[in-house]
Design a protein around this motif. Sequence first.
Motif, PDB file in Angstrom:
ATOM      1  N   GLU A 120       9.640  27.637  -3.999  1.00 23.43           N
ATOM      2  CA  GLU A 120      10.722  27.737  -4.969  1.00 23.43           C
ATOM      3  C   GLU A 120      10.267  27.220  -6.342  1.00 23.43           C
ATOM      4  O   GLU A 120      10.521  27.841  -7.364  1.00 23.43           O
ATOM      5  CB  GLU A 120      11.914  26.908  -4.480  1.00 23.43           C
ATOM      6  N   ASP A 121       9.595  26.070  -6.339  1.00 20.76           N
ATOM      7  CA  ASP A 121       9.133  25.461  -7.584  1.00 20.76           C
ATOM      8  C   ASP A 121       7.703  25.839  -7.944  1.00 20.76           C
ATOM      9  O   ASP A 121       7.294  25.691  -9.091  1.00 20.76           O
ATOM     10  CB  ASP A 121       9.230  23.931  -7.491  1.00 20.76           C
ATOM     11  N   ALA A 122       6.936  26.298  -6.956  1.00 20.68           N
ATOM     12  CA  ALA A 122       5.520  26.606  -7.197  1.00 20.68           C
ATOM     13  C   ALA A 122       5.116  27.905  -6.502  1.00 20.68           C
ATOM     14  O   ALA A 122       4.301  27.901  -5.575  1.00 20.68           O
ATOM     15  CB  ALA A 122       4.645  25.448  -6.721  1.00 20.68           C
ATOM     16  N   PRO A 123       5.684  29.060  -6.946  1.00 17.34           N
ATOM     17  CA  PRO A 123       5.352  30.336  -6.287  1.00 17.34           C
ATOM     18  C   PRO A 123       3.869  30.686  -6.401  1.00 17.34           C
ATOM     19  O   PRO A 123       3.342  31.435  -5.568  1.00 17.34           O
ATOM     20  CB  PRO A 123       6.237  31.353  -7.003  1.00 17.34           C
ATOM     21  N   GLU A 124       3.182  30.127  -7.391  1.00 19.29           N
ATOM     22  CA  GLU A 124       1.752  30.401  -7.557  1.00 19.29           C
ATOM     23  C   GLU A 124       0.919  29.885  -6.381  1.00 19.29           C
ATOM     24  O   GLU A 124      -0.237  30.273  -6.213  1.00 19.29           O
ATOM     25  CB  GLU A 124       1.239  29.796  -8.871  1.00 19.29           C
ATOM     26  N   THR A 125       1.521  29.054  -5.524  1.00 19.96           N
ATOM     27  CA  THR A 125       0.835  28.585  -4.316  1.00 19.96           C
ATOM     28  C   THR A 125       0.396  29.771  -3.457  1.00 19.96           C
ATOM     29  O   THR A 125      -0.623  29.717  -2.777  1.00 19.96           O
ATOM     30  CB  THR A 125       1.751  27.641  -3.507  1.00 19.96           C
ATOM     31  N   VAL A 126       1.169  30.853  -3.496  1.00 16.78           N
ATOM     32  CA  VAL A 126       0.809  32.061  -2.736  1.00 16.78           C
ATOM     33  C   VAL A 126      -0.542  32.595  -3.209  1.00 16.78           C
ATOM     34  O   VAL A 126      -1.367  33.019  -2.396  1.00 16.78           O
ATOM     35  CB  VAL A 126       1.910  33.140  -2.871  1.00 16.78           C
ATOM     36  N   ASN A 127      -0.798  32.545  -4.510  1.00 11.86           N
ATOM     37  CA  ASN A 127      -2.077  32.998  -5.049  1.00 11.86           C
ATOM     38  C   ASN A 127      -3.205  32.039  -4.685  1.00 11.86           C
ATOM     39  O   ASN A 127      -4.320  32.463  -4.372  1.00 11.86           O
ATOM     40  CB  ASN A 127      -2.025  33.125  -6.577  1.00 11.86           C
ATOM     41  N   GLU A 128      -2.902  30.763  -4.722  1.00 14.46           N
ATOM     42  CA  GLU A 128      -3.934  29.742  -4.517  1.00 14.46           C
ATOM     43  C   GLU A 128      -4.316  29.572  -3.046  1.00 14.46           C
ATOM     44  O   GLU A 128      -5.458  29.265  -2.733  1.00 14.46           O
ATOM     45  CB  GLU A 128      -3.445  28.396  -5.073  1.00 14.46           C
ATOM     46  N   SER A 129      -3.367  29.745  -2.139  1.00 10.40           N
ATOM     47  CA  SER A 129      -3.600  29.452  -0.721  1.00 10.40           C
ATOM     48  C   SER A 129      -2.719  30.330   0.169  1.00 10.40           C
ATOM     49  O   SER A 129      -1.807  29.840   0.833  1.00 10.40           O
ATOM     50  CB  SER A 129      -3.293  27.962  -0.480  1.00 10.40           C
ATOM     51  N   PRO A 130      -2.973  31.649   0.192  1.00 10.85           N
ATOM     52  CA  PRO A 130      -2.059  32.557   0.904  1.00 10.85           C
ATOM     53  C   PRO A 130      -1.960  32.306   2.412  1.00 10.85           C
ATOM     54  O   PRO A 130      -0.913  32.592   3.012  1.00 10.85           O
ATOM     55  CB  PRO A 130      -2.631  33.943   0.617  1.00 10.85           C
ATOM     56  N   TYR A 131      -3.007  31.761   3.036  1.00  7.12           N
ATOM     57  CA  TYR A 131      -2.982  31.572   4.492  1.00  7.12           C
ATOM     58  C   TYR A 131      -2.604  30.157   4.923  1.00  7.12           C
ATOM     59  O   TYR A 131      -2.343  29.917   6.099  1.00  7.12           O
ATOM     60  CB  TYR A 131      -4.340  31.915   5.099  1.00  7.12           C
ATOM     61  N   ASP A 132      -2.610  29.223   3.999  1.00 12.85           N
ATOM     62  CA  ASP A 132      -2.337  27.842   4.377  1.00 12.85           C
ATOM     63  C   ASP A 132      -1.057  27.342   3.706  1.00 12.85           C
ATOM     64  O   ASP A 132       0.019  27.448   4.277  1.00 12.85           O
ATOM     65  CB  ASP A 132      -3.551  26.960   4.058  1.00 12.85           C
ATOM     66  N   ASP A 133      -1.143  26.845   2.489  1.00  9.61           N
ATOM     67  CA  ASP A 133       0.022  26.277   1.813  1.00  9.61           C
ATOM     68  C   ASP A 133       1.018  27.328   1.335  1.00  9.61           C
ATOM     69  O   ASP A 133       2.177  27.014   1.080  1.00  9.61           O
ATOM     70  CB  ASP A 133      -0.422  25.433   0.614  1.00  9.61           C
ATOM     71  N   GLY A 134       0.590  28.602   1.220  1.00  9.33           N
ATOM     72  CA  GLY A 134       1.442  29.651   0.665  1.00  9.33           C
ATOM     73  C   GLY A 134       2.196  30.482   1.684  1.00  9.33           C
ATOM     74  O   GLY A 134       2.630  31.587   1.374  1.00  9.33           O
ATOM     75  N   TRP A 135       2.380  29.967   2.910  1.00  9.71           N
ATOM     76  CA  TRP A 135       3.155  30.695   3.922  1.00  9.71           C
ATOM     77  C   TRP A 135       4.600  30.863   3.448  1.00  9.71           C
ATOM     78  O   TRP A 135       5.064  30.147   2.577  1.00  9.71           O
ATOM     79  CB  TRP A 135       3.097  29.980   5.274  1.00  9.71           C
ATOM     80  N   PHE A 136       5.324  31.842   4.013  1.00  8.02           N
ATOM     81  CA  PHE A 136       6.688  32.154   3.570  1.00  8.02           C
ATOM     82  C   PHE A 136       7.769  31.581   4.497  1.00  8.02           C
ATOM     83  O   PHE A 136       8.664  30.909   4.055  1.00  8.02           O
ATOM     84  CB  PHE A 136       6.880  33.665   3.465  1.00  8.02           C
ATOM     85  N   PHE A 137       7.691  31.926   5.799  1.00  6.80           N
ATOM     86  CA  PHE A 137       8.715  31.460   6.725  1.00  6.80           C
ATOM     87  C   PHE A 137       8.174  31.399   8.143  1.00  6.80           C
ATOM     88  O   PHE A 137       7.142  31.981   8.455  1.00  6.80           O
ATOM     89  CB  PHE A 137       9.979  32.325   6.655  1.00  6.80           C
ATOM     90  N   LYS A 138       8.903  30.659   9.006  1.00  4.15           N
ATOM     91  CA  LYS A 138       8.533  30.508  10.415  1.00  4.15           C
ATOM     92  C   LYS A 138       9.672  31.044  11.283  1.00  4.15           C
ATOM     93  O   LYS A 138      10.843  30.834  10.974  1.00  4.15           O
ATOM     94  CB  LYS A 138       8.283  29.034  10.761  1.00  4.15           C
ATOM     95  N   VAL A 139       9.279  31.714  12.357  1.00  2.00           N
ATOM     96  CA  VAL A 139      10.239  32.364  13.243  1.00  2.00           C
ATOM     97  C   VAL A 139      10.063  31.848  14.673  1.00  2.00           C
ATOM     98  O   VAL A 139       8.936  31.674  15.139  1.00  2.00           O
ATOM     99  CB  VAL A 139      10.023  33.901  13.239  1.00  2.00           C
ATOM    100  N   LYS A 140      11.196  31.600  15.337  1.00  2.00           N
ATOM    101  CA  LYS A 140      11.182  31.356  16.782  1.00  2.00           C
ATOM    102  C   LYS A 140      11.382  32.731  17.402  1.00  2.00           C
ATOM    103  O   LYS A 140      12.497  33.272  17.396  1.00  2.00           O
ATOM    104  CB  LYS A 140      12.308  30.403  17.179  1.00  2.00           C
ATOM    105  N   PRO A 141      10.289  33.350  17.902  1.00  2.00           N
ATOM    106  CA  PRO A 141      10.377  34.750  18.336  1.00  2.00           C
ATOM    107  C   PRO A 141      11.169  34.946  19.625  1.00  2.00           C
ATOM    108  O   PRO A 141      11.154  34.088  20.507  1.00  2.00           O
ATOM    109  CB  PRO A 141       8.909  35.145  18.540  1.00  2.00           C
ATOM    110  N   THR A 142      11.855  36.080  19.686  1.00  2.00           N
ATOM    111  CA  THR A 142      12.553  36.448  20.916  1.00  2.00           C
ATOM    112  C   THR A 142      11.616  37.199  21.858  1.00  2.00           C
ATOM    113  O   THR A 142      11.844  37.227  23.058  1.00  2.00           O
ATOM    114  CB  THR A 142      13.786  37.330  20.617  1.00  2.00           C
ATOM    115  N   ASP A 143      10.554  37.811  21.310  1.00  4.55           N
ATOM    116  CA  ASP A 143       9.612  38.580  22.123  1.00  4.55           C
ATOM    117  C   ASP A 143       8.236  38.555  21.457  1.00  4.55           C
ATOM    118  O   ASP A 143       7.939  39.373  20.585  1.00  4.55           O
ATOM    119  CB  ASP A 143      10.104  40.018  22.283  1.00  4.55           C
ATOM    120  N   LEU A 144       7.414  37.609  21.866  1.00  3.12           N
ATOM    121  CA  LEU A 144       6.096  37.434  21.254  1.00  3.12           C
ATOM    122  C   LEU A 144       5.196  38.652  21.444  1.00  3.12           C
ATOM    123  O   LEU A 144       4.281  38.889  20.660  1.00  3.12           O
ATOM    124  CB  LEU A 144       5.429  36.178  21.833  1.00  3.12           C
ATOM    125  N   SER A 145       5.486  39.477  22.451  1.00  3.07           N
ATOM    126  CA  SER A 145       4.652  40.657  22.703  1.00  3.07           C
ATOM    127  C   SER A 145       4.743  41.673  21.562  1.00  3.07           C
ATOM    128  O   SER A 145       3.908  42.583  21.469  1.00  3.07           O
ATOM    129  CB  SER A 145       5.007  41.316  24.034  1.00  3.07           C
TER     130      SER A 145
END
Length: 129
Positions: free
Chosen positions: A86-111
């Motif tokens: 929200e305050d630092a969207p540029e984190t997506v550019n700097e660290s897309p796989y680590d600090d720049g994640w978007f959201f976490k889901v509790k999956p209903t079907d991992l398959s």
Amino acid sequence: MSEVRNELKYLSSHEWARVEEDGTVTIGITDHAQDSLGDVVYVETPDVGSTVSAGEEAGVVESVKAASDIYSLVSGEVIAVNEALEDAPETVNESPYDDGWFFKVKPTDLSELEKALDAEGYQAVCEED
């Protein structure tokens, strides 16, 4: 060349998913996507407690160049969002796989992740771009 991590699953629309030790799934956009978008200026994530569906729009990322929908790789309940974006969207550019994640889901079907691309398949998509 963009970084593609072997442990992740991908969509051809440039989202990635990582299965965490507790069985939840973290979702973000790839290095290739953030590079193509340019400077990210805004990220809209789904609300915590909302339900997302595999392959359907779950958010938006905006850059100085364009706005793109974000799709979920799995169906389930959103259990966390990356509030730092929200305050630092540029984190997506700097660290897309680590600090720049978007959201976490509790999956209903991992398959559902079995339909996603592996690193090699995603790399082929990037080479076509």
